[in-house]
Design a protein around this motif. Sequence first.
Motif, PDB file in Angstrom:
ATOM      1  N   VAL A  77      46.481  37.657  36.848  1.00 28.01           N
ATOM      2  CA  VAL A  77      45.611  38.735  36.398  1.00 28.01           C
ATOM      3  C   VAL A  77      44.306  38.661  37.172  1.00 28.01           C
ATOM      4  N   PHE A  78      43.928  39.790  37.768  1.00 28.67           N
ATOM      5  CA  PHE A  78      42.657  39.894  38.473  1.00 28.67           C
ATOM      6  C   PHE A  78      41.769  40.863  37.709  1.00 28.67           C
ATOM      7  N   TYR A  79      40.634  40.375  37.235  1.00 32.42           N
ATOM      8  CA  TYR A  79      39.687  41.186  36.475  1.00 32.42           C
ATOM      9  C   TYR A  79      38.747  41.889  37.445  1.00 32.42           C
ATOM     10  N   LEU A  80      38.748  43.204  37.391  1.00 33.03           N
ATOM     11  CA  LEU A  80      37.919  44.045  38.256  1.00 33.03           C
ATOM     12  C   LEU A  80      37.133  44.994  37.349  1.00 33.03           C
ATOM     13  N   PRO A  81      35.982  44.546  36.830  1.00 33.31           N
ATOM     14  CA  PRO A  81      35.259  45.361  35.852  1.00 33.31           C
ATOM     15  C   PRO A  81      34.613  46.625  36.421  1.00 33.31           C
ATOM     16  N   GLU A  82      34.309  46.642  37.715  1.00 36.95           N
ATOM     17  CA  GLU A  82      33.693  47.825  38.315  1.00 36.95           C
ATOM     18  C   GLU A  82      34.770  48.882  38.561  1.00 36.95           C
ATOM     19  N   SER A 129      36.051  42.943  32.301  1.00 34.49           N
ATOM     20  CA  SER A 129      35.566  41.601  32.600  1.00 34.49           C
ATOM     21  C   SER A 129      36.414  40.603  31.826  1.00 34.49           C
ATOM     22  N   TRP A 130      36.530  39.416  32.361  1.00 33.05           N
ATOM     23  CA  TRP A 130      37.262  38.387  31.639  1.00 33.05           C
ATOM     24  C   TRP A 130      36.511  38.089  30.336  1.00 33.05           C
ATOM     25  N   GLY A 131      37.265  37.945  29.284  1.00 28.24           N
ATOM     26  CA  GLY A 131      36.665  37.665  27.993  1.00 28.24           C
ATOM     27  C   GLY A 131      36.301  38.922  27.224  1.00 28.24           C
ATOM     28  N   ALA A 132      36.482  40.089  27.821  1.00 21.66           N
ATOM     29  CA  ALA A 132      36.123  41.347  27.148  1.00 21.66           C
ATOM     30  C   ALA A 132      37.227  41.790  26.219  1.00 21.66           C
TER      31      ALA A 132
END
Length: 132
Positions: A77-82, A129-132
């Motif tokens: 899993v790759f977190y890409l918040p933007e 984001s991770w943890g969101a």
Amino acid sequence: MTLEHATIRIARPTDDLDALLPFYRDGLGFSVLYEFRDHDDFDGVMLGHPGAPYHMEFTTAHGHAAGRAPTEDNLLVFYLPEADRFAAAVERMRAAGFSPVKAFNAYWDAKGVTFEDPDGYRVVLQNTSWGA
């Protein structure tokens, strides 16, 4: 001693290195960091980003079948918040010829897109984001 500042290598076997390269290099945008052939009956490639504290290694053992992923829930899993980076990553995968698949766990479909590599392992591009 802790592993807080360790570099991580995710290593797994494959039956076809050449089939995996377009997925991870062209689709996900990783660089080939190192390749080797016939090293104690193994061929392999390491992919990542120069200077990043992680990379992936795929190996083929001569005379040994690795097979496919054991389940549809084996994920990277790759977190890409933007939103723009997320959209660009998804478009890069599609442009490289890879179509999304329905996630085994519906959680990943809510804010992400899942792709399956040629060995059946899955990568989730997650727009949080991770943890969101």
